[in-house]
Scaffold this active site. Structure first.
Site, short mmCIF file in Angstrom:
data_model
loop_
_atom_site.label_atom_id
_atom_site.label_comp_id
_atom_site.label_asym_id
_atom_site.label_seq_id
_atom_site.Cartn_x
_atom_site.Cartn_y
_atom_site.Cartn_z
CD GLU A 17 -2.50 1.50 2.57
OE1 GLU A 17 -3.46 0.76 2.85
OE2 GLU A 17 -2.10 2.42 3.31
CG HIS A 73 -7.14 2.06 -1.00
ND1 HIS A 73 -6.78 2.10 0.34
CD2 HIS A 73 -6.31 1.15 -1.56
CE1 HIS A 73 -5.79 1.26 0.56
NE2 HIS A 73 -5.48 0.67 -0.57
P1 FAD Z 1 -17.95 -0.23 6.61
O1 FAD Z 1 -17.72 -1.59 6.15
O2 FAD Z 1 -19.13 0.51 6.10
O3 FAD Z 1 -17.99 -0.26 8.21
C1 FAD Z 1 -17.97 0.91 9.00
C2 FAD Z 1 -18.68 0.68 10.33
O4 FAD Z 1 -20.08 0.52 10.14
C3 FAD Z 1 -18.22 -0.58 11.08
O5 FAD Z 1 -18.25 -0.31 12.45
C4 FAD Z 1 -19.26 -1.63 10.69
O6 FAD Z 1 -19.41 -2.63 11.69
C5 FAD Z 1 -20.52 -0.81 10.51
N1 FAD Z 1 -21.36 -1.26 9.40
C6 FAD Z 1 -20.92 -1.79 8.21
N2 FAD Z 1 -21.97 -2.02 7.41
C7 FAD Z 1 -23.08 -1.64 8.08
C8 FAD Z 1 -24.46 -1.62 7.75
N3 FAD Z 1 -24.90 -2.07 6.56
N4 FAD Z 1 -25.34 -1.13 8.67
C9 FAD Z 1 -24.91 -0.67 9.89
N5 FAD Z 1 -23.60 -0.69 10.25
C10 FAD Z 1 -22.70 -1.14 9.35
N6 FAD Z 1 -9.81 5.24 4.62
C11 FAD Z 1 -9.69 6.22 3.66
O7 FAD Z 1 -10.24 7.32 3.82
N7 FAD Z 1 -8.94 6.01 2.52
C12 FAD Z 1 -8.34 4.83 2.28
O8 FAD Z 1 -7.68 4.66 1.25
C13 FAD Z 1 -8.45 3.77 3.26
N8 FAD Z 1 -7.86 2.57 3.06
C14 FAD Z 1 -8.06 1.55 3.98
C15 FAD Z 1 -7.51 0.29 3.72
C16 FAD Z 1 -7.70 -0.76 4.62
C17 FAD Z 1 -7.11 -2.12 4.31
C18 FAD Z 1 -8.42 -0.54 5.82
C19 FAD Z 1 -8.60 -1.65 6.82
C20 FAD Z 1 -8.97 0.71 6.09
C21 FAD Z 1 -8.82 1.77 5.17
N9 FAD Z 1 -9.37 3.03 5.37
C22 FAD Z 1 -9.23 4.04 4.44
C23 FAD Z 1 -10.10 3.32 6.62
C24 FAD Z 1 -11.62 3.10 6.48
O9 FAD Z 1 -12.14 4.01 5.53
C25 FAD Z 1 -12.25 3.34 7.86
O10 FAD Z 1 -11.87 2.33 8.75
C26 FAD Z 1 -13.76 3.55 7.85
O11 FAD Z 1 -14.12 4.07 9.14
C27 FAD Z 1 -14.59 2.29 7.62
O12 FAD Z 1 -14.56 1.89 6.30
P2 FAD Z 1 -15.21 0.45 5.89
O13 FAD Z 1 -15.12 0.35 4.44
O14 FAD Z 1 -14.61 -0.62 6.71
O15 FAD Z 1 -16.71 0.73 6.34
#
Ligand code: FAD
Length: 278
Positions: A17, A73
Site C-alpha cells: 500500500e 482504494h
Molecule cells: P464499513 O464496512 O461501512 O464499516 C464501517 C462501520 O459501520 C463498522 O463499524 C461496521 O461494523 C458498521 N457497518 C458496516 N456495514 C453496516 C451496515 N450495513 N449497517 C450498519 N452498520 C454497518 N480510509 C480512507 O479514507 N482512505 C483509504 O484509502 C483507506 N484505506 C483503507 C484500507 C484498509 C485495508 C483498511 C482496513 C482501512 C482503510 N481506510 C481508508 C479506513 C476506512 O475508511 C475506515 O476504517 C472507515 O471508518 C470504515 O470503512 P469500511 O469500508 O470498513 O466501512
C-alpha cells in the site's frame, strides 16, 4: 490480473500500500521500483477524503507504467452517486481491474453532501452491478472502532462479501493471535474468500501513537518495550525484526497474502522481505 485470480495460487502473495505523496511522485515511484524485485501482485493506492482525485488518477497511471498491477482504494461516504460513478469509470479507463471498496471515515463537523452510500456494502453492490472489477474490502481483526463488538462487525463484513467482495484486507495488527481469531470467526460466519494480513513496519513512536489513536490496535509487550528502548534508526531496525517475525509466523500458518503498509518508503519492507522465506 484480478484479485480472484491473484489469490488462487498456493503461494503467499505480496502486495504494497502507498499513499499519494505531497510532493512530486518521482520519489515514490523510485521506492516502488526498489520493492518491485519482490514481485508484488499489485500496489494499492489510498484514497484521501478531500484529496486531489486527478493527482491520484495520474499517479495510478504512473504506477501501472512501472509494470505493476494496481488496486485503487475508493471511499464513498462523502460522495454522491454521480461522482462515485464518474470516479469508477475513470479507474476503469486507467485499466484498473481491482478496487478496494471502502466507506471511509465520517468527516467531523462537516455536513455530508449526500447520503447515497452509508456503508461499504452499498458501494460493493454498486461496483459489482456496474463493472467486472474484482473487489477488495476492509476487515478489522480487533473490531472496527465504531463497532459495539467483533461479532456485529463480522455480520456487517458478511454483507460486504455477500454483495460481491473477492478478498478482505485487514487493518494492521501487531499481535497475530487477533488475526487467527478473526479468521476463525470469519470462517464460522460462512465467509470463504481470502483474508489478507495488513503489516505495517514500525518506524517511529509518533506513527504508532497516531495509528493506535485512530483504530483498535493492541500493542504487545515486546513492541511496547522496543518502543521504550529504541529511538530513530535503532527503532526502525527493531521494527524490521518485529515485523519479520510476525510475517514468519503468519507464513508458517498458511497466510494467503501479506499486504505491506509501506508508508511510501521501501527500506523497511524491502529488509523484511529479504529476511523472510516465502
Ligand atoms: P464499513 O464496512 O461501512 O464499516 C464501517 C462501520 O459501520 C463498522 O463499524 C461496521 O461494523 C458498521 N457497518 C458496516 N456495514 C453496516 C451496515 N450495513 N449497517 C450498519 N452498520 C454497518 N480510509 C480512507 O479514507 N482512505 C483509504 O484509502 C483507506 N484505506 C483503507 C484500507 C484498509 C485495508 C483498511 C482496513 C482501512 C482503510 N481506510 C481508508 C479506513 C476506512 O475508511 C475506515 O476504517 C472507515 O471508518 C470504515 O470503512 P469500511 O469500508 O470498513 O466501512
Amino acid at each position: 490480473m484480478k484479485l480472484s485470480e491473484i489469490y488462487s495460487t498456493d503461494k503467499t502473495v505480496i502486495s504494497y500500500e502507498v499513499f499519494p505523496p505531497k510532493s512530486e511522485p518521482k520519489n515514490l515511484l523510485k521506492e516502488i521500483r526498489i520493492l518491485a524485485k519482490h514481485k508484488p501482485a499489485f500496489v494499492s493506492l489510498t484514497y484521501g477524503a478531500g484529496g486531489n482525485e486527478n493527482k491520484s488518477f495520474s499517479l495510478l497511471k504512473n504506477i501501472k507504467d512501472t509494470g505493476i498491477n494496481i488496486m485503487p482504494h475508493f471511499t464513498c461516504i462523502t460522495s454522491c452517486m454521480e461522482s462515485v460513478d464518474n470516479g469508477i469509470n475513470k479507474l476503469i479507463e486507467i485499466g484498473a481491474e481491482n478496487i478496494l471498496a471502502l466507506r471511509g471515515d465520517i468527516p467531523e463537523n462537516t455536513e455530508l453532501q449526500c447520503h447515497d452510500f452509508k456503508h461499504a456494502n452499498e458501494l460493493v453492490k454498486f461496483i459489482k452491478e456496474k463493472t467486472n472489477m474484482s473487489i477488495g474490502v476492509a476487515g478489522y481483526p480487533e473490531g472496527h472502532i465504531e463497532s459495539p463488538d467483533l461479532k456485529t462487525d463480522i455480520e456487517y463484513l458478511k454483507k460486504k462479501v455477500d454483495a460481491g467482495a473477492d478478498a478482505i484486507f485487514t487493518q494492521l495488527f501487531f499481535e497475530n493471535s487477533f488475526f487467527y481469531d478473526f479468521i476463525n470467526r470469519v470462517r464460522d460466519a460462512g465467509i470463504t474468500i481470502p483474508v489478507i494480513a495488513g503489516i505495517m513496519p514500525v518506524i517511529s513512536q509518533n506513527q504508532v501513537k497516531k495509528m493506535t489513536s485512530m483504530a483498535n490496535i493492541s500493542i504487545p509487550d515486546k513492541l511496547k518495550k522496543g518502543l521504550e528502548k529504541y529511538k530513530e534508526n535503532d527503532l526502525v531496525e527493531f521494527g524490521i525484526e518485529f515485523a519479520a517475525e510476525q510475517c514468519e509466523n503468519l507464513l508458517k500458518n498458511g497466510v494467503k497474502g501479506l499486504h505491506f503498509y509501506t508508508l511510501n518508503k521501501a527500506y523497511s519492507t524491502d529488509k523484511i522481505l529479504n529476511k523472510i522465506k516465502i
